[in-house]
Design a protein around this motif. Structure first.
Motif, mmCIF file in Angstrom:
data_model
loop_
_atom_site.group_PDB
_atom_site.id
_atom_site.type_symbol
_atom_site.label_atom_id
_atom_site.label_comp_id
_atom_site.label_asym_id
_atom_site.label_seq_id
_atom_site.Cartn_x
_atom_site.Cartn_y
_atom_site.Cartn_z
ATOM 1 N N LEU A 1 7.740 32.977 -68.067
ATOM 2 C CA LEU A 1 6.969 32.438 -66.946
ATOM 3 C C LEU A 1 7.816 31.440 -66.154
ATOM 4 O O LEU A 1 7.822 31.457 -64.919
ATOM 5 C CB LEU A 1 5.688 31.768 -67.449
ATOM 6 N N GLY A 2 8.542 30.584 -66.855
ATOM 7 C CA GLY A 2 9.424 29.633 -66.189
ATOM 8 C C GLY A 2 10.474 30.334 -65.339
ATOM 9 O O GLY A 2 10.761 29.912 -64.207
ATOM 10 N N GLN A 3 11.028 31.414 -65.870
ATOM 11 C CA GLN A 3 12.033 32.167 -65.125
ATOM 12 C C GLN A 3 11.421 32.791 -63.874
ATOM 13 O O GLN A 3 12.030 32.778 -62.797
ATOM 14 C CB GLN A 3 12.653 33.249 -66.016
ATOM 15 N N LEU A 4 10.226 33.342 -64.012
ATOM 16 C CA LEU A 4 9.556 33.944 -62.844
ATOM 17 C C LEU A 4 9.273 32.896 -61.781
ATOM 18 O O LEU A 4 9.445 33.147 -60.577
ATOM 19 C CB LEU A 4 8.257 34.630 -63.271
ATOM 20 N N LEU A 5 8.811 31.743 -62.173
ATOM 21 C CA LEU A 5 8.524 30.676 -61.209
ATOM 22 C C LEU A 5 9.787 30.190 -60.509
ATOM 23 O O LEU A 5 9.766 29.913 -59.306
ATOM 24 C CB LEU A 5 7.816 29.510 -61.914
ATOM 25 N N GLU A 6 10.897 30.112 -61.240
ATOM 26 C CA GLU A 6 12.166 29.726 -60.644
ATOM 27 C C GLU A 6 12.628 30.764 -59.638
ATOM 28 O O GLU A 6 13.131 30.430 -58.548
ATOM 29 C CB GLU A 6 13.234 29.533 -61.726
ATOM 30 N N GLU A 7 12.432 32.055 -59.971
ATOM 31 C CA GLU A 7 12.823 33.128 -59.054
ATOM 32 C C GLU A 7 11.994 33.099 -57.781
ATOM 33 O O GLU A 7 12.508 33.354 -56.687
ATOM 34 C CB GLU A 7 12.682 34.495 -59.748
ATOM 35 N N GLU A 8 10.710 32.764 -57.902
ATOM 36 C CA GLU A 8 9.830 32.683 -56.713
ATOM 37 C C GLU A 8 10.237 31.537 -55.808
ATOM 38 O O GLU A 8 10.120 31.627 -54.596
ATOM 39 C CB GLU A 8 8.376 32.516 -57.146
ATOM 40 N N GLU A 9 10.701 30.433 -56.401
ATOM 41 C CA GLU A 9 11.093 29.272 -55.599
ATOM 42 C C GLU A 9 12.355 29.549 -54.801
ATOM 43 O O GLU A 9 12.596 28.934 -53.771
ATOM 44 C CB GLU A 9 11.304 28.064 -56.516
ATOM 45 N N GLU A 10 13.197 30.465 -55.280
ATOM 46 C CA GLU A 10 14.476 30.748 -54.591
ATOM 47 C C GLU A 10 14.301 31.587 -53.412
ATOM 48 O O GLU A 10 13.715 31.966 -52.672
ATOM 49 C CB GLU A 10 15.444 31.465 -55.550
#
Length: 109
Positions: free
Chosen positions: A100-109
């Motif tokens: 989930l953390g990785q997905l959220l980081e990808e969305e922020e980029e």
């Protein structure tokens, strides 16, 4: 059930809050007589004895007679099954939180 002398499922035995409290009391003391356990609850000696019997059937409680008194102590080894089960789900949720953390980081980029 992991031990051959167990006749009750460990999860069934720990499902009741009264039995979990008994396990806690037994874990805090080396050995406790029935009358000392009974005063910790708002129920009679017979009711406490029934809960102890369920814990004994799951292998969690050992007892011995000392004169006319029965003393109880904890046998925590069957709780390993519960610990293993919880550990599996701890790893499951940890891995999902990382994803989930990785997905959220990808969305922020």
């Amino acid at each position: 059930m992991s031990e051959s002398n167990q006749s009750r499922d460990i999860f069934d035995a720990i499902a009741d809050p009264t039995r979990r409290k008994l396990i806690q009391l037994l874990a805090e003391a080396e050995e406790i007589p029935l009358h000392e356990l009974t005063v910790q609850f708002q129920m009679g000696r017979t009711a406490v004895s029934k809960h102890l019997t369920i814990l004994k059937e799951a292998g969690l409680v050992l007892d011995r007679k000392v004169g006319r008194e029965t003393r109880f102590r904890l046998n925590a080894s069957p709780l390993r099954e519960v610990q293993d089960w919880v550990a599996f789900y701890n790893r499951f949720w940890s891995a999902n939180m990382v994803r989930l953390g990785q997905l959220l980081e990808e969305e922020e980029e």
